[in-house]
Write a protein that holds these residues in place. Structure first.
Motif, PDB file in Angstrom:
ATOM      1  N   UNK A 115      18.121  -0.536  18.182  1.00  0.00           N
ATOM      2  CA  UNK A 115      16.759  -0.040  18.253  1.00  0.00           C
ATOM      3  C   UNK A 115      15.830  -1.111  17.694  1.00  0.00           C
ATOM      4  N   UNK A 116      14.817  -1.484  18.463  1.00  0.00           N
ATOM      5  CA  UNK A 116      13.898  -2.528  18.036  1.00  0.00           C
ATOM      6  C   UNK A 116      12.849  -1.935  17.107  1.00  0.00           C
ATOM      7  N   UNK A 117      12.774  -2.448  15.884  1.00  0.00           N
ATOM      8  CA  UNK A 117      11.776  -1.969  14.933  1.00  0.00           C
ATOM      9  C   UNK A 117      10.393  -2.408  15.391  1.00  0.00           C
ATOM     10  N   UNK A 118       9.358  -1.661  15.038  1.00  0.00           N
ATOM     11  CA  UNK A 118       8.007  -2.026  15.454  1.00  0.00           C
ATOM     12  C   UNK A 118       7.615  -3.394  14.916  1.00  0.00           C
ATOM     13  N   UNK A 119       6.941  -4.209  15.727  1.00  0.00           N
ATOM     14  CA  UNK A 119       6.589  -5.566  15.301  1.00  0.00           C
ATOM     15  C   UNK A 119       5.479  -5.594  14.259  1.00  0.00           C
ATOM     16  N   UNK A 120       4.642  -4.551  14.224  1.00  0.00           N
ATOM     17  CA  UNK A 120       3.535  -4.517  13.272  1.00  0.00           C
ATOM     18  C   UNK A 120       3.971  -3.923  11.938  1.00  0.00           C
ATOM     19  N   UNK A 121       3.226  -4.248  10.912  1.00  0.00           N
ATOM     20  CA  UNK A 121       3.535  -3.722   9.583  1.00  0.00           C
ATOM     21  C   UNK A 121       3.189  -2.239   9.489  1.00  0.00           C
ATOM     22  N   UNK A 122       3.980  -1.531   8.690  1.00  0.00           N
ATOM     23  CA  UNK A 122       3.621  -0.154   8.376  1.00  0.00           C
ATOM     24  C   UNK A 122       2.761  -0.177   7.116  1.00  0.00           C
ATOM     25  N   UNK A 123       1.943   0.837   6.956  1.00  0.00           N
ATOM     26  CA  UNK A 123       1.074   0.938   5.790  1.00  0.00           C
ATOM     27  C   UNK A 123       1.405   2.233   5.052  1.00  0.00           C
ATOM     28  N   UNK A 124       1.664   2.117   3.763  1.00  0.00           N
ATOM     29  CA  UNK A 124       2.046   3.273   2.942  1.00  0.00           C
ATOM     30  C   UNK A 124       0.927   3.592   1.965  1.00  0.00           C
ATOM     31  N   UNK A 125       0.484   4.820   1.972  1.00  0.00           N
ATOM     32  CA  UNK A 125      -0.472   5.302   0.979  1.00  0.00           C
ATOM     33  C   UNK A 125       0.198   6.408   0.166  1.00  0.00           C
ATOM     34  N   UNK A 126       0.082   6.329  -1.149  1.00  0.00           N
ATOM     35  CA  UNK A 126       0.636   7.360  -2.020  1.00  0.00           C
ATOM     36  C   UNK A 126      -0.443   8.407  -2.263  1.00  0.00           C
ATOM     37  N   UNK A 127      -0.259   9.609  -1.708  1.00  0.00           N
ATOM     38  CA  UNK A 127      -1.241  10.680  -1.859  1.00  0.00           C
ATOM     39  C   UNK A 127      -1.171  11.286  -3.250  1.00  0.00           C
ATOM     40  N   UNK A 128       0.015  11.726  -3.666  1.00  0.00           N
ATOM     41  CA  UNK A 128       0.177  12.329  -4.989  1.00  0.00           C
ATOM     42  C   UNK A 128       1.546  11.994  -5.571  1.00  0.00           C
ATOM     43  N   UNK A 129       1.636  11.983  -6.889  1.00  0.00           N
ATOM     44  CA  UNK A 129       2.890  11.867  -7.633  1.00  0.00           C
ATOM     45  C   UNK A 129       2.828  12.910  -8.742  1.00  0.00           C
ATOM     46  N   UNK A 130       3.703  13.892  -8.728  1.00  0.00           N
ATOM     47  CA  UNK A 130       3.661  14.895  -9.777  1.00  0.00           C
ATOM     48  C   UNK A 130       5.014  15.551  -9.978  1.00  0.00           C
ATOM     49  N   UNK A 131       5.176  16.199 -11.128  1.00  0.00           N
ATOM     50  CA  UNK A 131       6.421  16.869 -11.462  1.00  0.00           C
ATOM     51  C   UNK A 131       6.724  16.723 -12.937  1.00  0.00           C
TER      52      UNK A 131
END
Length: 219
Positions: free
Chosen positions: A32-48
């Motif tokens: 499976x060919x991975x997408x050539x463009x970068x992915x962008x990750x945003x952290x919405x929340x961190x809790x616990x």
């Protein structure tokens, strides 16, 4: 450091845990060919309870393909120095993942590491679940530990290709990762001993690696 010293260190919640989460193509996606463009990750929340406000810091890599979560209080314990609610701790990450058009992804494998000290008769468990917001499909894995145990630990979640939970194509939904640490005194004596499990290691070097599988969305 002696076993007793490590137990006392845990009892005061002074243990620091580091977790680095790296997103990369999985061997499960061979062909499976991975997408050539970068992915962008945003952290919405961190809790616990394992990452209360002020005890977890999230840093996203410059290329947006990885992020690091640094914990200072992710530890479950029972016995001397522990509160009644300390036997279970959890941390939920709510992520916004922007995927290049025409592709979808799934978490194919995860490696967790930490440190545990369990008295004879005590038990512990590391658990994680992965799901997309609004989706009924949830991938869940757990790993038990049994005392006596006084060492680093590692747990690996691996999902077969046919059982992967894929992000919906053409729909943006937050991705949730909920981790949990739990410990039980069992037949050990909590009045005289302390048992714990933490997202931690003796050298402070710990990485949780999330491997992604990719596939193209239907045209």
């Amino acid at each position: 450091m002696s076993r007793r010293s490590r137990a006392l260190l845990a009892g005061t919640a002074a243990t620091t845990a580091l977790a680095a989460i790296v997103l990369a193509p999985s061997p499960a996606s061979a062909g499976i060919v991975a997408p050539p463009d970068k992915i962008v990750i945003e952290v919405a929340t961190v809790n616990g309870s394992g990452c209360p406000q002020g005890t977890a810091a999230v840093a996203v890599a410059p290329d947006n393909t990885a992020f690091t979560v640094t914990y200072s209080d992710y530890l479950a314990q029972v016995g001397v120095g522990a509160q009644p609610t300390d036997f279970r701790k959890n941390c939920q990450l709510n992520l916004i993942v922007h995927v290049p058009g025409g592709f979808t992804y799934a978490v194919a494998g995860v490696d967790y590491r930490g440190y545990a000290k369990l008295e004879s008769g005590a038990t512990a468990m590391q658990k994680a679940s992965y799901y997309f917001q609004g989706s009924p499909d949830t991938a869940q894995k757990s790993h038990p530990f049994k005392g006596p145990y006084d060492n680093n630990w590692q747990a690996t979640d691996q999902t077969d290709w046919g059982q992967l939970v894929w992000a919906p194509c053409g729909v943006k939904r937050n991705f949730n990762i909920n981790t949990e640490l739990r410990v039980s005194a069992g037949t050990s004596d909590p009045a005289k001993t302390n048992s714990f499990i933490a997202m931690d290691s003796t050298d402070g070097d710990i990485k949780t690696i999330y491997r992604l599988a990719w596939k193209e969305c239907p045209k």
